[in-house]
Design a protein around this motif. Structure first.
Motif, short mmCIF file in Angstrom:
data_model
loop_
_atom_site.label_atom_id
_atom_site.label_comp_id
_atom_site.label_asym_id
_atom_site.label_seq_id
_atom_site.Cartn_x
_atom_site.Cartn_y
_atom_site.Cartn_z
N VAL A 83 0.87 -1.17 0.00
CA VAL A 83 0.00 0.00 0.00
C VAL A 83 0.92 1.23 0.00
O VAL A 83 1.47 1.58 1.04
CB VAL A 83 -0.93 0.02 1.23
N PRO A 84 1.11 1.87 -1.17
CA PRO A 84 2.02 3.01 -1.24
C PRO A 84 1.41 4.26 -0.64
O PRO A 84 0.23 4.30 -0.31
CB PRO A 84 2.25 3.16 -2.75
N GLN A 85 2.24 5.29 -0.54
CA GLN A 85 1.76 6.56 0.01
C GLN A 85 0.81 7.26 -0.97
O GLN A 85 -0.15 7.89 -0.56
CB GLN A 85 2.93 7.48 0.32
N GLU A 86 1.10 7.14 -2.25
CA GLU A 86 0.34 7.86 -3.26
C GLU A 86 -0.54 6.92 -4.08
O GLU A 86 -0.15 5.80 -4.38
CB GLU A 86 1.29 8.61 -4.20
N LEU A 87 -1.73 7.41 -4.44
CA LEU A 87 -2.64 6.65 -5.28
C LEU A 87 -2.13 6.65 -6.71
O LEU A 87 -1.91 7.70 -7.30
CB LEU A 87 -4.04 7.26 -5.23
N SER A 88 -1.90 5.48 -7.27
CA SER A 88 -1.41 5.38 -8.64
C SER A 88 -2.29 4.40 -9.40
O SER A 88 -1.94 3.24 -9.60
CB SER A 88 0.05 4.92 -8.67
N GLY A 138 -9.90 9.64 2.09
CA GLY A 138 -9.93 8.46 2.94
C GLY A 138 -10.37 7.21 2.20
O GLY A 138 -9.82 6.12 2.41
N MET A 139 -11.37 7.36 1.32
CA MET A 139 -11.83 6.22 0.54
C MET A 139 -10.77 5.76 -0.46
O MET A 139 -10.61 4.57 -0.73
CB MET A 139 -13.13 6.58 -0.21
N LYS A 140 -10.01 6.71 -1.00
CA LYS A 140 -8.93 6.34 -1.91
C LYS A 140 -7.87 5.52 -1.18
O LYS A 140 -7.30 4.58 -1.74
CB LYS A 140 -8.31 7.59 -2.53
N ARG A 141 -7.61 5.87 0.10
CA ARG A 141 -6.68 5.07 0.90
C ARG A 141 -7.18 3.65 1.04
O ARG A 141 -6.43 2.68 0.96
CB ARG A 141 -6.54 5.69 2.29
N ARG A 142 -8.47 3.50 1.24
CA ARG A 142 -9.05 2.16 1.38
C ARG A 142 -8.92 1.37 0.08
O ARG A 142 -8.69 0.16 0.09
CB ARG A 142 -10.52 2.26 1.79
N VAL A 143 -9.07 2.07 -1.05
CA VAL A 143 -8.91 1.40 -2.35
C VAL A 143 -7.48 0.88 -2.50
O VAL A 143 -7.27 -0.23 -3.00
CB VAL A 143 -9.26 2.37 -3.50
N LEU A 144 -6.50 1.65 -2.04
CA LEU A 144 -5.12 1.20 -2.11
C LEU A 144 -4.92 -0.10 -1.33
O LEU A 144 -4.22 -1.01 -1.77
CB LEU A 144 -4.18 2.28 -1.55
N ILE A 145 -5.54 -0.17 -0.15
CA ILE A 145 -5.44 -1.39 0.66
C ILE A 145 -6.13 -2.55 -0.05
O ILE A 145 -5.62 -3.68 -0.10
CB ILE A 145 -6.03 -1.17 2.06
#
Length: 308
Positions: A83-88, A138-145
């Motif tokens: 799970v990186p810091q940035e959404l890619s 916050g939801m984008k963070r969840r998508v990364l996970i």
């Protein structure tokens, strides 16, 4: 305990001459939450990037769940989620599509039931048909996970997983991480929120200047390196610490209204009970006692200062 990730003599020197990592030796135990702490530029992201196959090491070896990350790259990488810091990811893709695509990247057969469960666990099921660009941070963070979990990894790296999210979401994500650990996933997280490591981690590693300066069980670390303070609030101010108390590590507050006794958490120096008895024998009246203990943040800052 069994090691699920073994790192031996890992070093990285960039073409510029920067020594990002210096002879790192580290074993991560299966099923633990391991927090890697360090200031910016300490080498945290470089270490994660090498383990995940994004950056090549100058020397050393990494074995993930029995697979060498260079000689047996595909098998090793399939064991690891990042799970990186940035959404890619494609901002115009839906949540369902991007998570399903991540599973396919590792050659895993489609499993809609598993993807659904991951999205439900991360409170993303209601957003499954939403485009990434429409989601909150916050939801984008969840998508990364969710993307990192799509191929069912045994080792999960979380690089600053709660940076920039509100307190409520941070607590919610802590619960999600604990639930993953209960399912047998090994978690390695980097964080700038020291209280996050103090709350969640089983063990702590501190990296500074590319060197791993300490690896310790969290409670052992706090017991060995932490300090306690007893503050004795006085009825009347003192001009100085009485000479009769010179054997004790005492400091007088600026206003003279309190004596502060500092001692290691492993022991009580010459003893609190003895100190209080001596204060009483000297006719010094006190009205209150207050004790405090070093936080993990205090210990972390202290470690970095000794290495400066």
């Amino acid at each position: 305990m069994e090691s699920v990730l073994s790192i031996r003599q890992l070093s990285k020197t960039y073409a510029s001459g920067l020594h990002a990592l210096r002879n790192i030796d580290l074993d991560i135990r299966r099923g633990e939450i391991f927090a890697l702490l360090g200031p910016n530029g300490a080498g945290k992201t470089t270490l994660i990037s090498i383990v995940c196959g994004i950056v090549n090491a100058t020397s050393g070896r990494v074995v993930a769940d029995g697979h060498d990350t260079v000689a047996d790259y595909r098998a090793a990488r399939a064991k690891i989620g990042l799970v990186p810091q940035e959404l890619s990811t494609d901002a115009f893709e839906t949540v369902w599509a991007t998570v399903s695509f991540s599973r396919g990247l590792f050659g895993k057969p489609p499993n809609p039931g598993y993807i659904e469960q991951v999205l439900r666990d991360l409170s993303l099921w209601d957003k499954r048909d939403s485009k990434i660009m429409t989601l909150s941070g916050g939801m984008k963070r969840r998508v990364l996970i969710a993307k990192a979990l799509a191929h069912e990894p045994q080792i999960l790296f979380l690089d600053e997983p709660t940076a920039g999210v509100d307190v409520e979401l941070r607590l919610d994500m802590w619960e999600k991480v604990r639930a993953l650990r209960e399912r047998g996933v090994t978690i390695i997280l980097t964080t700038h929120y020291i209280e996050e490591a103090e709350e969640m981690a089983d063990r702590i590693g501190v990296i500074h200047g590319g060197e791993l300066i300490v690896v310790e069980d969290k409670h052992t670390l706090m017991r060995k390196l932490g300090k306690k303070q007893l503050t004795v609030h006085l009825q009347a101010p003192l001009a100085q610490v009485p000479p009769e108390l010179a054997d004790y590590p005492l400091e007088l507050t600026a206003d003279g209204h309190a004596l502060v006794y500092t001692f290691q958490t492993q022991g009580e120096g010459t003893g609190i009970a003895t100190l209080l008895r001596r204060i009483n024998e000297l006719g010094i009246d006190f009205k209150d006692l207050h004790s405090s203990e070093s936080s993990l943040e205090d210990i972390f800052v202290g470690l970095l200062r000794t290495r400066a």
